[in-house]
Design an enzyme around this catalytic site. Structure first.
Site, PDB file in Angstrom:
ATOM      1  N   SER A   1     -12.724 -25.650 -26.762  1.00 60.52           N
ATOM      2  CA  SER A   1     -11.382 -26.178 -27.005  1.00 60.52           C
ATOM      3  C   SER A   1     -11.528 -27.570 -27.612  1.00 60.52           C
ATOM      4  CB  SER A   1     -10.572 -26.181 -25.702  1.00 60.52           C
ATOM      5  OG  SER A   1      -9.244 -26.596 -25.935  1.00 60.52           O
TER       6      SER A   1
ATOM      7  N   HIS B   1      -9.263 -22.833 -28.929  1.00 62.28           N
ATOM      8  CA  HIS B   1      -7.824 -22.936 -28.726  1.00 62.28           C
ATOM      9  C   HIS B   1      -7.144 -23.572 -29.940  1.00 62.28           C
ATOM     10  CE1 HIS B   1      -8.577 -23.016 -24.112  1.00 62.28           C
ATOM     11  NE2 HIS B   1      -8.547 -21.791 -24.601  1.00 62.28           N
TER      12      HIS B   1
ATOM     13  N   ASP C   1      -9.872 -22.593 -18.983  1.00 62.37           N
ATOM     14  CA  ASP C   1     -10.182 -21.352 -19.681  1.00 62.37           C
ATOM     15  C   ASP C   1     -11.688 -21.237 -19.923  1.00 62.37           C
ATOM     16  OD1 ASP C   1      -9.579 -18.958 -20.858  1.00 62.37           O
ATOM     17  OD2 ASP C   1      -9.057 -19.816 -22.810  1.00 62.37           O
TER      18      ASP C   1
END
Length: 202
Positions: free
Chosen positions: A21, A48, A141
């Site tokens: 991310s 992301h 995540d």
């Protein structure tokens, strides 16, 4: 932890999955740019991005890397020697027959694409033949996805949190399930190159 992995485990690897991310583009550039154009394994990446953001990741990475780069497409077969990116706004899933599927289901951990979903489905498809790599990121995540990879017999590598631009994601994965290796980006790059050499010989 960080004991050398047996060659037998590395020779079993059939695919690589990467999740990241915040700070992830720079981190991925570091580990992917040295890969040769004939790299023998598929690499599947989720980073992301906002749903309304057109992804040009494949175009950008193709300019800076020698391996073939493309966006993952629904129903497409996963091919050796390709670097795949999940398209913005879709979950990227790996089916049992080593094909992709895209889903517009609700975000997971506030994210779509979800690293967890990609890794969990890949773990079910590849079992001990999967290498999971989790890089820098600012949320939870990926932790469950890495745990699933390890539970299915795969190999897990987490970027060293102190080196990561955002250490939250690596820390959460380490807290949930001790990975096989905790490494810096240079060590991860060297592992990918070693894997490529091992599989090119076969």
């Amino acid at each position: 932890m960080n004991q050398p992995l047996a060659d037998e485990r590395l020779q079993a690897i059939q695919a690589i999955v990467v999740g990241t991310s915040a700070g992830g583009i720079e981190a991925m550039m570091h580990i992917f740019c040295p890969l040769p154009p004939d790299y023998p394994l598929p690499i599947i990446c989720v980073i992301h991005m906002p749903d309304n953001h057109d992804s040009h990741l494949a175009e950008v990475f193709q300019q800076w890397t020698r391996i073939k780069v493309q966006d993952a497409e629904d129903k497409a077969a996963i091919q050796p020697g390709s670097l795949y990116f999940a398209p913005a706004g879709y979950h990227l899933l790996v089916e049992q027959d080593a094909t992709f599927s895209l889903s517009c289901e609700m975000p997971v951990n506030y994210s779509r694409p979800s690293i967890d979903l990609m890794m969990q489905t890949a773990a079910q498809a590849y079992g001990s033949g999967l290498l999971g790599i989790l890089l820098t990121g600012a949320n939870l995540d990926g932790a469950l996805g890495m745990k699933s990879i390890k539970q299915h017999g795969g190999v897990t590598i987490v970027q060293a949190p102190l080196e990561a631009k955002s250490g939250t994601m690596p820390k959460e994965a380490i807290k949930l399930q001790t990975p096989d290796l905790i490494q810096g980006l240079t060590e991860i790059k060297n592992m990918l190159l070693r894997l490529g050499d091992m599989h090119a010989i076969q």
